[in-house]
Every structure is written in structure tokens, then in C-alpha cells.
Design a protein around this motif. Structure first.
Motif, PDB file in Angstrom:
ATOM      1  N   LEU A 114      -2.658  11.684   0.009  1.00 48.38           N
ATOM      2  CA  LEU A 114      -3.617  11.845   0.910  1.00 48.38           C
ATOM      3  C   LEU A 114      -4.849  11.463  -0.170  1.00 48.38           C
ATOM      4  N   LEU A 115      -4.657  11.099  -1.349  1.00 48.50           N
ATOM      5  CA  LEU A 115      -5.699  11.050  -2.288  1.00 48.50           C
ATOM      6  C   LEU A 115      -5.612   9.917  -2.623  1.00 48.50           C
ATOM      7  N   HIS A 116      -4.787   9.399  -3.001  1.00 50.91           N
ATOM      8  CA  HIS A 116      -4.431   7.685  -3.243  1.00 50.91           C
ATOM      9  C   HIS A 116      -4.189   6.959  -1.746  1.00 50.91           C
ATOM     10  N   TRP A 117      -3.596   7.642  -0.232  1.00 49.68           N
ATOM     11  CA  TRP A 117      -4.590   6.936   1.042  1.00 49.68           C
ATOM     12  C   TRP A 117      -5.138   6.336   0.704  1.00 49.68           C
ATOM     13  N   ILE A 177       0.542  -1.214  -0.201  1.00 44.61           N
ATOM     14  CA  ILE A 177       0.137   0.386   0.323  1.00 44.61           C
ATOM     15  C   ILE A 177       0.277   1.398  -0.089  1.00 44.61           C
ATOM     16  N   TRP A 178       1.848   1.284   0.824  1.00 43.37           N
ATOM     17  CA  TRP A 178       2.155   2.094   0.878  1.00 43.37           C
ATOM     18  C   TRP A 178       3.567   3.015  -0.309  1.00 43.37           C
ATOM     19  N   ILE A 187       0.975   4.155  -3.070  1.00 47.34           N
ATOM     20  CA  ILE A 187       0.811   5.601  -2.595  1.00 47.34           C
ATOM     21  C   ILE A 187       2.180   6.519  -3.093  1.00 47.34           C
ATOM     22  N   LEU A 188       2.952   6.316  -3.332  1.00 48.79           N
ATOM     23  CA  LEU A 188       4.206   6.414  -3.270  1.00 48.79           C
ATOM     24  C   LEU A 188       4.296   7.015  -4.783  1.00 48.79           C
ATOM     25  N   ALA A 189       3.748   5.622  -6.104  1.00 53.66           N
ATOM     26  CA  ALA A 189       3.984   5.661  -7.234  1.00 53.66           C
ATOM     27  C   ALA A 189       2.800   6.209  -7.978  1.00 53.66           C
ATOM     28  N   GLY A 190       1.588   5.993  -6.920  1.00 53.40           N
ATOM     29  CA  GLY A 190       0.675   6.675  -7.627  1.00 53.40           C
ATOM     30  C   GLY A 190       0.894   8.175  -7.690  1.00 53.40           C
ATOM     31  N   SER A 191       1.763   8.936  -6.563  1.00 56.32           N
ATOM     32  CA  SER A 191       1.303  10.487  -6.384  1.00 56.32           C
ATOM     33  C   SER A 191       2.981  10.786  -7.013  1.00 56.32           C
ATOM     34  N   SER A 192       4.298   9.844  -7.230  1.00 55.46           N
ATOM     35  CA  SER A 192       4.788  10.044  -8.226  1.00 55.46           C
ATOM     36  C   SER A 192       4.614  10.532  -9.481  1.00 55.46           C
ATOM     37  N   LEU A 193       3.485   9.501  -9.763  1.00 49.67           N
ATOM     38  CA  LEU A 193       3.032   9.359 -11.706  1.00 49.67           C
ATOM     39  C   LEU A 193       2.180  10.994 -11.514  1.00 49.67           C
TER      40      LEU A 193
END
Length: 207
Positions: free
Chosen positions: A169-172, A121-122, A125-131
Motif C-alpha cells: 500500500l505504501l509503495h503504491w 509500476i506493479w 511495488i512487488l520489488a519494494g514490498s519484498s525488500l
């Protein structure tokens, strides 16, 4: 119909790039709101946004996007000092309504891509936010030329940090809600926007 929508998605972006390169930017760039509405149609139909939970989250994310942009424009406390131009569509109190839709589309599509990249999950979140930050970086290079928005002195590191925090936050929330979506649609929507922004940056750099 799904394949047809994907093909047309690429056609309108490639046509816009060719048209802009030939000097017809005043025709193509003001049409950007219609492209965003087309992306919204694709997400609603084929992501798809087909449950009460997805509708509620998508709507909430659009509102969050509008709110953080309002704070950013009117206070400078988020993203830095900037204001919106005319090519992002109808504005309320200086904020285009479609910018909230843009936040929601980016969050949902990058969440699906990130979910396929990793199960943790973490890191997801990191990957999605980075994209999302990567897309923002390329948009910042073309935003003034495209008539989207203007930063005083250009977008700085503070802008990207704030983008990452809001995106995380959105990805979490999406991860905790276990939202699922179509990988093919999500990937095409993300890549076409990335290629468009990167290519347009190259085009305007040579003008």
C-alpha cells in the motif's frame, strides 16, 4: 558531507557488531534509537525530504506505521501477538515512536531502489514490498536479543503477509505520487541494516 555521513553510517554499525561480538551488547544495543535518528537525519538531508509532498507523505507513513503497530500490539489482528521491549526508544501506549519513522524510512528507501530495478509500476511495488519483508525477516531473528520486540511463539507467516500488504500500500502511494530520491543514500541505508541484522543473527547463533 554526504560521503562522510555514509562512512560514519558504516562505522557505527560495524563498531556495534564488533562490540557485541566482544560481549559489550549492554552498551551498544540500547543506543539503537540514536542510530534510527541518524538514519532519519540522512534521509531528511540527502534523500532528501525537501518538498511539501515528501514531508506530508513521510509524516503520513510514520503515522501509518504507528497505527498498524498499535493495532498489532493491542489486538493481534496485524502481525500476530507481540509486544515491544525497551531498546527501540520512547513508547506511547506500548508503541515506540521511532517504529513509525522506521516504516517511513524503509518505504522511501526501498521505493527508490525498486524504481531503479524496474519501470513497471506493479513489479516496482512487488520489488519494494519484498525488500521490506526481507529486512523484517532478518530483524525478526534478532529482535528479542536486541531488546526490540518479542513475539509469542515467534513471528509466523501471518506477520510477513501483513508486512507485505502494508508495504505494498505504501509503495503504491509512492509510485502514484512519483516520489524521487537519492539511490546511493537509499542503497547504503538498506544494505547496512540488512548486513547488520544478518551478521548479528550469526553472532547470537554462535553464543
Amino acid at each position: 558531507m554526504k560521503l562522510g555521513l555514509i562512512i560514519f553510517l558504516w562505522v557505527i554499525h560495524v563498531a556495534a557488531l564488533i562490540g557485541i561480538a566482544l560481549g559489550y551488547e549492554s552498551f551498544f544495543l540500547p543506543k539503537s534509537p540514536f542510530t534510527m535518528l541518524y538514519l532519519l537525519l540522512m534521509v531528511v538531508l540527502y534523500f532528501p525530504i525537501d518538498t511539501g509532498k515528501k514531508v506530508a507523505l513521510f509524516g503520513a507513513f510514520a503515522v501509518v506505521g504507528l497505527l498498524v503497530e498499535w493495532i498489532g500490539v493491542h489486538t493481534g489482528a496485524l502481525f500476530g501477538n507481540y509486544y515491544y521491549l525497551e531498546n527501540f526508544g520512547i513508547k506511547i501506549d506500548g508503541i515506540p515512536l521511532l517504529i513509525g519513522v522506521n516504516w517511513a524510512i524503509l518505504a522511501f528507501t526501498t521505493h527508490v531502489i525498486a524504481t531503479k530495478l524496474t519501470l513497471n509500476i506493479w513489479t516496482r511495488i512487488l520489488a519494494g514490498s519484498s525488500l521490506m519483508v526481507i529486512i523484517d525477516f532478518f530483524l525478526e531473528q534478532i529482535c528479542e536479543y536486541a531488546g526490540f520486540w518479542v513475539f509469542a511463539g515467534g513471528a509466523g507467516i501471518f506477520n510477513y503477509v501483513c508486512w507485505f500488504v502494508v508495504a505494498a500500500l505504501l509503495h503504491w502511494i509512492l509510485a502514484k505520487s512519483r516520489v524521487k530520491g537519492d539511490l546511493v543514500i537509499s542503497t547504503h541505508i538498506y544494505i547496512v541494516q540488512l548486513i547488520f541484522a544478518a551478521t548479528l543473527w550469526i553472532i547470537i547463533s554462535t553464543i
